[in-house]
Design an enzyme around this catalytic site. Structure first.
Site, short mmCIF file in Angstrom:
data_model
loop_
_atom_site.label_atom_id
_atom_site.label_comp_id
_atom_site.label_asym_id
_atom_site.label_seq_id
_atom_site.Cartn_x
_atom_site.Cartn_y
_atom_site.Cartn_z
N ASP A 276 -45.48 24.20 -2.56
CA ASP A 276 -45.59 23.86 -1.14
C ASP A 276 -46.99 23.34 -0.78
OD1 ASP A 276 -43.07 24.90 -1.12
OD2 ASP A 276 -43.60 26.75 -0.07
N ASP B 77 -49.51 24.94 0.51
CA ASP B 77 -49.76 25.35 1.90
C ASP B 77 -50.78 26.49 2.01
OD1 ASP B 77 -48.24 27.33 0.74
OD2 ASP B 77 -46.78 27.48 2.37
N ARG C 90 -39.64 37.93 -5.75
CA ARG C 90 -40.05 38.17 -4.36
C ARG C 90 -39.65 39.61 -4.10
NH1 ARG C 90 -41.04 33.01 -2.57
NH2 ARG C 90 -39.57 31.37 -3.13
N THR D 296 -48.21 27.33 -5.72
CA THR D 296 -46.96 27.08 -5.01
C THR D 296 -46.78 25.57 -4.85
OG1 THR D 296 -45.89 27.12 -2.84
CG2 THR D 296 -48.21 27.66 -2.84
N GLY E 33 -42.35 32.08 -5.44
CA GLY E 33 -41.75 30.93 -6.14
C GLY E 33 -42.54 30.54 -7.38
N ASP F 8 -49.81 32.81 -0.12
CA ASP F 8 -50.56 33.75 0.71
C ASP F 8 -49.83 35.08 0.96
OD1 ASP F 8 -48.84 32.37 2.31
OD2 ASP F 8 -50.32 31.81 3.82
N ARG G 299 -41.20 24.75 2.76
CA ARG G 299 -41.15 25.70 3.90
C ARG G 299 -41.63 25.01 5.17
NH1 ARG G 299 -40.06 30.82 2.14
NH2 ARG G 299 -40.64 31.22 0.00
O1 F6P Z 1 -42.32 28.44 -1.83
C1 F6P Z 1 -41.70 27.62 -2.76
C2 F6P Z 1 -40.30 27.29 -2.33
O2 F6P Z 1 -39.72 26.48 -3.34
C3 F6P Z 1 -40.15 26.65 -0.96
O3 F6P Z 1 -40.47 25.29 -0.96
C4 F6P Z 1 -38.73 26.93 -0.64
O4 F6P Z 1 -38.50 26.94 0.75
C5 F6P Z 1 -38.53 28.31 -1.22
O5 F6P Z 1 -39.52 28.47 -2.22
C6 F6P Z 1 -37.19 28.55 -1.82
O6 F6P Z 1 -37.15 29.88 -2.20
P1 F6P Z 1 -36.07 30.49 -3.17
O7 F6P Z 1 -36.36 29.97 -4.55
O8 F6P Z 1 -36.28 31.96 -3.06
O9 F6P Z 1 -34.75 30.03 -2.68
#
Ligand code: F6P
Length: 316
Positions: free
Chosen positions: A127, A129, A71, A125, A10, A102, A171
């Protein structure tokens, strides 16, 4: 020496500030900075280019990442990692700075064990985390974006005497939800790290409604998967019309805050000045930066700060 920078997973506001610093400091230290575009997908496909000052002008205030991210599913396969390594070798890149979470660090760790390559990870991130680090690039901006969203929702909630259930990202981590609930004065906060005591919260809120409360803000972390359950519970128990607002990807965008830009720059300075800390992740604890071995990092899980949990206790 040639050093590459790549964003993986992300995107996060502040990545551009980190990228700008990466180019500036690399040149100051006598390194040649390279951009690896499109995350690990771009590494596999050879989207690699030497970075210069024109690439980094006018980017510090922009959210997202100018070198883009991905990703990559292909990166899980050896044949594509080999292809990625060959592209890096062709450009004579020996060292990589990775801005990600991570999972992204784990990916580069596998690559560095298979081939002659080293990397340093920088937690990036929204998050927040990453174990051992109380800060990840992106989180301050995300919290400020959420603050603005909840402030706006409060205007309509109070005008209509309504309850709002607001779902935040993160997440499995409740950091964004917890800090936002505290900073925005929410009446309910639900995060994966804490068992939600429905009965206790109900008793408190019944008293509050009897004592003049006429609207309600609940912040629920996406990891709880309980946003709709919460809305139904509020309507059934407090007889108040309830709306749901899933903030979604709005939380990932926006102009990086001042704090974000400063910390992003510091992370990069620490990484580039310590390239011998191979295959490690820079972490920030208070004002101090240090390195954590990738194995130690990926075998641990992020723990929410006790102080935050204590501050949430008043919401019981
Ligand atoms: O890891 C960052 C994040 O924004 C999370 O908070 C969320 O669950 C996820 O990525 C969403 O992923 P994507 O942008 O692939 O839908």
């Amino acid at each position: 020496m040639r050093i590459g920078i790549v964003c993986s997973g992300g995107d996060a506001p502040g990545m551009n500030a980190a990228i700008k610093k990466f180019v500036e400091i690399s040149y100051q230290l006598g390194y040649e900075p390279y951009f690896i575009y499109d995350g690990y997908e771009g590494m596999i496909d050879g989207h690699i280019k030497k970075a210069n000052y024109s690439d980094i002008s006018g980017i510090i205030h922009r959210g997202g990442t100018i070198i883009r991210s991905s990703r990559s599913k292909r990166f899980f396969e050896y044949k594509y990692r080999k292809q990625a390594y060959e592209n890096l070798k062709k450009e004579k890149i020996e060292h990589i700075i990775v801005l990600g979470g991570d999972g992204s660090f784990r990916g580069l760790d596998v690559l560095s064990k298979e081939f002659d390559l080293s990397f340093i990870g920088i937690p990036s991130t929204i998050d927040n985390d990453i174990p051992f680090s109380d800060y990840s690039i992106g989180v301050d901006t995300a919290l400020n974006v959420i603050r603005d969203c909840i402030d706006n929702i409060r205007d309509t909630a109070s005008s209509f005497k309504r309850a709002f259930v607001i779902e935040t990202m993160g997440r499995e981590c409740g950091y964004l939800a917890a800090v936002s609930a505290i900073a925005n004065g929410a009446e309910i906060c639900m995060i994966p790290e804490i068992n939600f005591d429905w009965e206790k919260v109900k008793k408190r809120l019944i008293k509050e409604f009897e004592n003049g409360r006429n609207y309600l803000i609940a912040v629920v972390a996406e990891g709880c998967k309980s946003t709709w359950k919460m809305a139904k519970w509020i309507e059934e128990n407090f007889n108040i019309e309830t709306r749901i607002s899933v903030l979604g990807h709005i939380q990932r965008g926006g102009k990086p805050t001042v704090r974000e830009r400063l910390i992003a720059g510091e992370f990069v300075c620490v990484a580039l000045n310590n390239l011998d800390e191979k295959n490690k992740v820079v972490v920030k604890q208070g004002d101090k930066y240090s390195f954590v071995d990738i194995q130690t990092l990926v075998s641990s899980s992020y723990k929410l700060d006790k102080k935050i949990i204590e501050m949430l206790n008043f919401l019981d």
